[in-house]
Scaffold this active site. Structure first.
Site, short mmCIF file in Angstrom:
data_model
loop_
_atom_site.label_atom_id
_atom_site.label_comp_id
_atom_site.label_asym_id
_atom_site.label_seq_id
_atom_site.Cartn_x
_atom_site.Cartn_y
_atom_site.Cartn_z
N LYS A 75 0.86 -1.19 0.00
CA LYS A 75 0.00 0.00 0.00
C LYS A 75 0.89 1.24 0.00
O LYS A 75 1.91 1.28 0.71
CB LYS A 75 -0.87 -0.06 1.26
N SER A 151 -9.52 0.67 2.88
CA SER A 151 -8.71 1.57 2.07
C SER A 151 -7.57 0.88 1.34
O SER A 151 -6.92 1.46 0.48
CB SER A 151 -8.13 2.69 2.95
N SER A 175 -9.75 -1.71 7.08
CA SER A 175 -9.17 -1.43 5.77
C SER A 175 -8.37 -2.56 5.16
O SER A 175 -7.99 -2.47 4.00
CB SER A 175 -8.30 -0.16 5.84
#
Length: 459
Positions: A75, A151, A175
C-alpha cells in the site's frame, strides 16, 4: 505456482530463478494493471536488480531467506527508500523521497522477497472503497464494474488478480478485512502493536494496524512469522517475543471453544453474508452463540476517535489547502476537527470499558465468527444500499462488522467464502489479543476442507 510458499521453494531448489519469477510478475502487472488500477508505482528496475542478487546468493550456496524470489507490493503509505510516500494523496506527492524502507518492507526484503511496487488506496487511508480522486478507482478483479473495497483496495485486488502473491496493507477500522472480503482473498490484521508500523504513514495512531493479503493460510502464516518482532522505531510495537505460527499451523483444534457473534453481528447483514458465516460454522461444528455487548457503541466511538485523530494529523493542510484533498476525505476530516474534546475522551473511556467486557468473554470462548462485510462488492460509484428494508449509505456501512473489533485491537483474519452464483464474501475469525496462531490453525482446517479458498480472479 502462484503462492508464496511454492514460489520460494522452487527458487530455493533452482527450478526457476528469482529473475524469471520477477519478470513474470512485472509482465502480469503490465498487462492487467491498466484495467485494474492497483499500482501507483512499479519498481521494475530495482526489483530485477534485487532478484539478481537472490539468484547470485543461491548460486553461491547461501540461503537468501524463507521468501526467496517472492514478488510483493505494498500500500502506498509504506515508506520505500528512494520513493515519495503518497498515502493516496496529492499533497504528499510534494514530499521528499523516503530515506529508508518501512520496517515491514525491510523485513520482507531481508527474507528474500522482491518489492515490485506501491499500491492504490483511499486518500490517507480514510475510506472503504478505493475510489481515489487523485489516482483513480481500483477495480474488483471479479467484476470490473465493482469496487475492490478499501482503504487497502489496491493491495487486495493485486492478490485477487494474481499480479503478486503477497501484499501489505493497513487496517484502522477494517481497511484490510473489507477489501479482502470483497476481492475474495485472505486479509490478516494481527493484534494492535504486534507488527511494527515504523515507516508507515499513520491515519489514526491509536487504531492503526499493519497486515497482509495472500491466497493461502500457509502464506499468511509464513509472512506473519517474518514480520514479527519488536522495533524501537515504533513506540507501540510490542516487546513480546515472537510466537511462530507455522510450527502450530496443523495442530488439532478439537478443544478450541468457538461461537458465532449474534445480536449486532446478525443485524444489517445480507442473507448471503449470514449464509457465509453459517457455512464456516457448520464446517467447524459451531452451534454456540455469543453477544459482544454494546458493539454498536463501539462502532460509534471508533468513528469519533478516527475522525478526531485523523483531522488533528492533517489540521494545518486542512486550513491552508483544503482544495488539494480528495473531497470525500476533506469533508470527513473537517467534521472531525469540530468534534468536542469531551466526545473524544468519552469515546476513549468507553473503549476501556468495552475491552474489559471482551476480556470476560474470552474466559469462555477462544474463537468468534462474524461476517466481514454486510454485502458483497457494490458497484463503483454506488452511494446507497438496501439492508433490512432500509436505504443506507455504502461507504460508512461497509465497516459495520469490522470497526467494533479493531476498536480494541483484536487479531482478526478475514477468510474468503464463495457461495453459488455470488461474488466473494468474507468471514472474520476473531480471537483474544496475541492469539494469531490459533486463528491461523482454525483457518487451516477450513482451507483443508475446501470451505474457504482464494482463487485467482478472471475479471
Amino acid at each position: 505456482m502462484n503462492d508464496v510458499v511454492s514460489i520460494a521453494a522452487a527458487v530455493h531448489r533452482g527450478e526457476v530463478s528469482a529473475v524469471e519469477v520477477t519478470q513474470a510478475a512485472l509482465a502480469r502487472i503490465s498487462a492487467q494493471n491498466p484495467q485494474l488500477n492497483c499500482f501507483t508505482t512499479i519498481t521494475a528496475e530495482t526489483a530485477l536488480r534485487d532478484a539478481a542478487k537472490i539468484d547470485q546468493e543461491i548460486a553461491q550456496g547461501k540461503n537468501p531467506g524463507v521468501l526467496a524470489g517472492v514478488p510483493f507490493a505494498v500500500k502506498n503509505l509504506y515508506d520505500i527508500a528512494g520513493l515519495t510516500t503518497l498515502a493516496g494523496s496529492k499533497i504528499n506527492a510534494e514530499n521528499p523521497p523516503a530515506s529508508q524502507d518501512a520496517t515491514a518492507v525491510a523485513r520482507l526484503k531481508q527474507a528474500g522477497a522482491i518489492l515490485v511496487g506501491a499500491l492504490n488506496m483511499d486518500e490517507y487511508a480514510y475510506g472503504f472503497v478505493t475510489e481515489n480522486s487523485h489516482y483513480g478507482v481500483t477495480h474488483n478483479p471479479h467484476d470490473l464494474q465493482r469496487i475492490a473495497g478499501g482503504s487497502s483496495g489496491g493491495s487486495a485486488a493485486a492478490v485477487a488478480a494474481g499480479l503478486v502473491p503477497l501484499t501489505l496493507g493497513s487496517d484502522t477500522n477494517g481497511s484490510i478485512r473489507v477489501p479482502a472480503a470483497l476481492c475474495g482473498v485472505l486479509g490478516f490484521k494481527p493484534t494492535y502493536g504486534r507488527l511494527s508500523r515504523a515507516g508507515v504513514a499513520l491515519f489514526s495512531s491509536s487504531l492503526d494496524h499493519v497486515g497482509s493479503f495472500a491466497r493461502s493460510v500457509q502464506d499468511i502464516a509464513t509472512v506473519f512469522d517474518v514480520l514479527q518482532g519488536e522495533d524501537d522505531r515504533d513506540p507501540v510495537c510490542t516487546q513480546r517475543s515472537p510466537e511462530l505460527s507455522i510450527p502450530q499451523l496443523y495442530h488439532d483444534i478439537s478443544a478450541v471453544r468457538m461461537a458465532i457473534a449474534d445480536d449486532y453481528f446478525t443485524q444489517g447483514a445480507s442473507s448471503q453474508a449470514l449464509a457465509a458465516v453459517q457455512k464456516v460454522a457448520e464446517a467447524l461444528s459451531v452451534t454456540d452463540y455469543v453477544t459482544l455487548p454494546e458493539a454498536h457503541r463501539a462502532r460509534a466511538a471508533a468513528f469519533v476517535i478516527t475522525a478526531s485523530e485523523g483531522a488533528n494529523l492533517h489540521l494545518e493542510n486542512l486550513k491552508s489547502r483544503p482544495q488539494d484533498f480528495d473531497p470525500a476525505t476533506r469533508d470527513r476530516f473537517l467534521a472531525g476537527a469540530l468534534i468536542p474534546s469531551s466526545w473524544y475522551l468519552q469515546a476513549q473511556r468507553f473503549r476501556t470499558w468495552y475491552g474489559d467486557r471482551l476480556r470476560e468473554i474470552w474466559q469462555n470462548v477462544d474463537i468468534i465468527l462474524a461476517p466481514t462485510t454486510p454485502i458483497s462488492a457494490p458497484l463503483i460509484g454506488q452511494k446507497t444500499m438496501i439492508l433490512n428494508g432500509e436505504e443506507i449509505l455504502v461507504r460508512p456501512h461497509l465497516g459495520l462488522f469490522t470497526q467494533p473489533l479493531s476498536f480494541i485491537g483484536l487479531p482478526v483474519l478475514s477468510v474468503p467464502v464463495q457461495l453459488p452464483d455470488s461474488l466473494p464474501l468474507g468471514v472474520q475469525i476473531i480471537a483474544a489479543p496475541y492469539n494469531e496462531a490459533l486463528i491461523l490453525r482454525v483457518a487451516a482446517v477450513l482451507e483443508s476442507q475446501g470451505v474457504i479458498s482464494a482463487k485467482v480472479a478472471v475479471g
